[in-house]
Design a protein around this motif. Structure first.
Motif, short mmCIF file in Angstrom:
data_model
loop_
_atom_site.label_atom_id
_atom_site.label_comp_id
_atom_site.label_asym_id
_atom_site.label_seq_id
_atom_site.Cartn_x
_atom_site.Cartn_y
_atom_site.Cartn_z
N PHE A 1 -69.46 52.90 -53.88
CA PHE A 1 -68.44 53.83 -54.38
C PHE A 1 -67.57 53.14 -55.44
O PHE A 1 -67.34 53.66 -56.53
CB PHE A 1 -67.59 54.30 -53.20
N LEU A 2 -67.10 51.93 -55.11
CA LEU A 2 -66.25 51.20 -56.05
C LEU A 2 -67.02 50.90 -57.34
O LEU A 2 -66.49 51.02 -58.44
CB LEU A 2 -65.73 49.91 -55.43
N LEU A 3 -68.30 50.52 -57.17
CA LEU A 3 -69.12 50.19 -58.33
C LEU A 3 -69.29 51.42 -59.24
O LEU A 3 -69.10 51.33 -60.46
CB LEU A 3 -70.49 49.72 -57.84
N ILE A 4 -69.59 52.55 -58.61
CA ILE A 4 -69.76 53.77 -59.41
C ILE A 4 -68.48 54.10 -60.16
O ILE A 4 -68.50 54.46 -61.34
CB ILE A 4 -70.18 54.96 -58.51
N SER A 5 -67.33 53.95 -59.48
CA SER A 5 -66.08 54.29 -60.17
C SER A 5 -65.83 53.35 -61.34
O SER A 5 -65.32 53.77 -62.38
CB SER A 5 -64.88 54.25 -59.24
N LEU A 6 -66.20 52.08 -61.17
CA LEU A 6 -66.04 51.14 -62.29
C LEU A 6 -66.94 51.54 -63.45
O LEU A 6 -66.53 51.51 -64.61
CB LEU A 6 -66.38 49.72 -61.84
N LEU A 7 -68.15 51.96 -63.12
CA LEU A 7 -69.07 52.41 -64.17
C LEU A 7 -68.49 53.63 -64.88
O LEU A 7 -68.60 53.76 -66.10
CB LEU A 7 -70.44 52.76 -63.57
N CYS A 8 -67.84 54.51 -64.11
CA CYS A 8 -67.22 55.69 -64.70
C CYS A 8 -66.14 55.26 -65.68
O CYS A 8 -66.02 55.81 -66.78
CB CYS A 8 -66.62 56.59 -63.63
N LEU A 9 -65.33 54.29 -65.25
CA LEU A 9 -64.28 53.80 -66.14
C LEU A 9 -64.91 53.24 -67.41
O LEU A 9 -64.45 53.52 -68.53
CB LEU A 9 -63.46 52.72 -65.42
N GLY A 10 -66.00 52.50 -67.23
CA GLY A 10 -66.69 51.94 -68.40
C GLY A 10 -67.21 53.03 -69.32
O GLY A 10 -67.05 52.95 -70.53
N PHE A 11 -67.76 54.07 -68.71
CA PHE A 11 -68.29 55.18 -69.50
C PHE A 11 -67.17 55.84 -70.31
O PHE A 11 -67.31 56.08 -71.51
CB PHE A 11 -68.93 56.21 -68.56
N LEU A 12 -66.04 56.09 -69.64
CA LEU A 12 -64.90 56.71 -70.33
C LEU A 12 -64.42 55.81 -71.46
O LEU A 12 -64.04 56.28 -72.52
CB LEU A 12 -63.76 56.99 -69.36
N ALA A 13 -64.43 54.51 -71.22
CA ALA A 13 -63.90 53.58 -72.22
C ALA A 13 -64.84 53.50 -73.42
O ALA A 13 -64.43 53.69 -74.56
CB ALA A 13 -63.70 52.22 -71.60
N VAL A 14 -66.10 53.26 -73.15
CA VAL A 14 -67.03 52.96 -74.24
C VAL A 14 -67.58 54.23 -74.89
O VAL A 14 -67.48 54.42 -76.10
CB VAL A 14 -68.18 52.08 -73.73
N LYS A 15 -68.09 55.10 -74.06
CA LYS A 15 -68.81 56.24 -74.61
C LYS A 15 -67.85 57.35 -75.06
O LYS A 15 -68.07 58.01 -76.05
CB LYS A 15 -69.76 56.78 -73.52
N VAL A 16 -66.78 57.57 -74.27
CA VAL A 16 -65.89 58.69 -74.59
C VAL A 16 -64.81 58.29 -75.59
O VAL A 16 -64.54 58.99 -76.54
CB VAL A 16 -65.27 59.28 -73.31
N SER A 17 -64.18 57.12 -75.36
CA SER A 17 -63.06 56.80 -76.24
C SER A 17 -63.41 55.74 -77.28
O SER A 17 -62.56 55.31 -78.04
CB SER A 17 -61.85 56.37 -75.42
N GLY A 18 -64.67 55.30 -77.29
CA GLY A 18 -65.09 54.34 -78.31
C GLY A 18 -64.28 53.06 -78.30
O GLY A 18 -64.03 52.45 -79.33
#
Lengths: 277, 259, 150
Positions: free
Chosen positions: C13-30
């Protein structure tokens, strides 16, 4: 000179405007089985909560094992509770733990014993209440009587000096009742532990107690050994012991005059519904 | 009549003030007991109960809302020929508003009410009192781990919600409606700022998590030990949490845009 | 066994949430970590900055090379002074380069585009780009157009 486990010194306690105890004084000698009886609504459970330090009296002091519960610090109170056991009316087992884990709980929390030692102790306690075979079950899978036996095993887990019982005989079938009352008697004699039984079951309480107190309306109306009490002829005591519906303890809750209530005059706030003819 | 009304108001406000006082006392005593090494497994257990078990509802709702946002946004944007801004619109709305708010509302309904019911039942069946009599502080053992668990979990769930929403949006927009995928993602990347938007959304969900779990714990701990008291407490948890989330959302948005 | 399963699930669960944060940072907000690299500052004055904002991008030939760090009113020159933060890997911009404020698309956000000059001397930390071209304000343009028409 006997040592006292519990001393109540002039204790008064009010709940809202209702006076529950007024200047209550009595003591529980160490190593005895003491029954505290009284009709429902006389604050027997409140009495146990006072003994456990869960609530504080308005005036007066409660001493448990020589310690003044009012002056004691929070950490000391939790320390003191390790040598107290309490059996709740509902058993109050932790519903998300198995029977084994329930009994192991106080041991895990308060001792540094290793797992194997804890297992031995838990099985000994469970065996003494005859439920070693139910160790892996959850409380909801047991009957009320068995739950109470498990709760007793849990209360005994740390070999307390004092065990308090809240209505241990209520809602049990005759067999379970006999089992519990024998267990309580054994706890007193085998473990040399003080028992305080709060109950309205006169017969069972009298059978296993050395000393009885009868409470009514916040006062002690009779005390002594079961034989003494049988001879006592104070009317309030006789009414309770013989189970008479009306007497000094009235059948009716305080109310305005019956007739007045019915025809809806003075002292009543209820409105009478008028019929339109 | 007038005096009577005044009395009622007085009693009502006294009731509110005293319950706020009790809630604050519960919170402060739960916070004083810092999680020690014994508490860590308990907190992990709560992260499981409150977080892992809420994933399904969060993922489903996030997917549905992301898809709807893309669909609605497309029908409006395509009229002015700027459907390439669809990704930006969906992502901004999800990250700053809908992600934190809707996941907090779902969390209150799914996890908050469960916490209230559990603690209320423990109180009604004297489990809390018996724990106290065993010499174990129920606030340290029961309340504190749930508080920390809930506090940690909600921001993580909100992140998941937003990500699933953006993904669902891209599915609808790119794969179904035929928006060019390059512009969908790159306009989003250009327009969304990590500190300006994503972080502010995370701050919101941290505040919401704190408030929801606090309300849930207090309602359970303060409930009357009857079946009616328990049902009132559970309802209160959902109602109060929802209202607080929405009101706080307004003020947080106001504050963060001023900054 | 039960508690081990829970621990593993919580870890996932924690790992997935970290990946989500990464996705938001890199893919969504560049958001890229490279941004914290060494940078140097340049200044330039504009008559009109229009809708330029802090953190607007600075680009050469459309490639992002830095961002606007500050925009303030300069009392001495009586116009806007813009501080640019340029990636230190771009070190050979001629000193006679031009900075112009352009718009991305018709309604997009403003950015600064630098067109390179021909001097041998290059711009370095604290230098000023003198040659600037202000933002085009759409209303002014429409105004001019209307005057020319009638």
């Amino acid at each position: 000179m006997t040592r006292n486990s519990i001393v109540f010194d002039n204790v008064s306690y009010n709940f809202g405007k209702k006076e529950i105890f007024k200047n209550l004084s009595f003591e529980v000698p160490a190593g005895q089985t003491v029954g505290i009886m009284g009709p429902s609504g006389t604050g027997k459970t409140t009495l146990l909560r006072l003994m456990g330090g869960q609530i504080q009296p308005d005036t007066g002091t409660v001493f448990v094992e020589g310690k003044d519960l009012k002056k004691i610090k929070r950490t000391e109170l939790f320390e003191l509770r390790k040598c107290l056991g309490m059996l709740f009316q509902s058993g109050a087992l932790f519903s998300d733990l198995t029977v084994f884990e329930n009994v192991a709980f106080p041991l895990k929390e308060h001792t540094r014993l290793n797992g194997e030692m804890i297992r031995y102790l838990v099985l000994i306690k469970l065996n003494s209440v005859g439920l070693r075979g139910a160790a892996h079950l959850f409380p909801r899978e047991l009957s009320g009587g068995m739950q109470r036996r498990v709760a007793l095993a849990r209360a005994m887990a740390l070999d307390p000096k004092l065990i308090m019982y809240d209505e241990p005989f209520t809602g049990l079938d005759p067999i379970a009742l006999g089992v519990i009352s024998n267990l309580i008697k054994d706890v007193g004699s085998v473990y040399e532990c003080t028992n305080v039984i709060v109950s309205h079951d006169i017969e069972e309480t009298a059978r296993i107690s050395n000393l009885l107190y009868v409470l009514s309306e916040g006062e002690i109306i009779g005390q002594g050994s079961p034989q003494d009490l049988k001879k006592d002829d104070s009317p309030r005591l006789r009414q309770f012991l013989n189970g008479l519906p009306d007497g000094p303890v009235p059948f009716h809750y305080p109310a305005p005059e019956y007739m007045d209530s019915l025809i809806g005059v003075k002292n009543t706030k209820r409105t009478i519904i008028k019929r339109d003819d | 009549m007038f005096v009577h009304a005044l009395k009622q108001i007085g009693r009502f406000s006294f009731e509110i003030l005293s319950s706020m006082g009790r809630a604050l006392r519960l919170l402060s005593s739960a916070l004083i007991r810092r999680p020690d090494h014994r508490n860590i497994p308990l907190i992990i257990g709560q992260v499981y109960q409150l977080g892992v078990l809420s994933i399904l509802i969060i993922v489903c709702s996030g997917f549905a809302i992301g898809a709807v946002l893309a669909l609605q946004g497309y029908t409006q944007l395509v009229r002015v020929g700027s459907e390439s801004a669809l990704g930006l619109g969906v992502a901004l709305v999800l990250v700053m508003e809908i992600g934190p708010v809707v996941s907090a509302l779902l969390f209150a309904g799914r996890a908050g009410s469960a916490v209230t019911a559990e603690i209320g039942l423990m109180k009604a069946t004297e489990q809390l009192a018996s724990m106290e009599m065993i010499g174990v502080d129920p606030i340290a053992r029961i309340i504190a781990p749930r508080f920390w668990g809930g506090f940690i979990v909600l921001p993580l769930l909100a992140l998941m919600f937003s990500v699933v929403g953006v993904w669902a949006g891209s599915l609808v927009a790119v794969d179904w409606l035929g928006v060019y995928s390059g512009s969908f993602w790159s306009v989003m990347e250009q327009g969304v700022d990590f500190f300006d938007h994503v972080m502010k959304g995370i701050i919101k969900s941290i505040v919401f998590g704190f408030v929801v779990i606090w309300i849930s714990l207090y309602q359970g701990y303060d409930s009357l030990p009857t079946s009616e008291g328990l049902s009132t407490a559970t309802t209160n948890t959902v109602v109060f949490s929802s209202v607080w989330i929405l009101v706080l959302d307004f003020f947080l948005t106001l504050m963060m845009f001023e900054l | 066994m039960q508690s081990l399963k829970i621990e593993v699930l919580v870890g996932v669960f924690l790992l997935i949430s970290l990946l989500c944060l990464g996705f938001l940072a890199v893919k969504v907000s560049g958001f890229s970590l490279g941004k914290s690299n060494d940078r140097y500052l340049l200044y330039s004055h504009f008559e009109q900055v229009g809708g330029l904002t802090v953190r607007s991008k600075v680009a050469i030939s459309g490639v992002e090379i830095g961002q606007v760090l500050a925009i303030e009113y300069d009392q001495e020159t009586m116009n806007a002074r813009v501080t640019l933060e340029i990636d230190s890997s771009i070190s050979n911009m001629p000193s006679d380069s031009t900075a112009s404020i352009l718009t991305e698309g018709l309604l997009g956000s403003k950015y600064i585009s630098i067109s390179l000059g021909a001097e041998d001397q290059t711009l370095s930390e604290g230098d000023e780009i003198f040659d600037t071209q202000s933002a085009v304000i759409l209303e002014e343009l429409i105004g001019k157009f209307l005057i020319e028409q009638f």
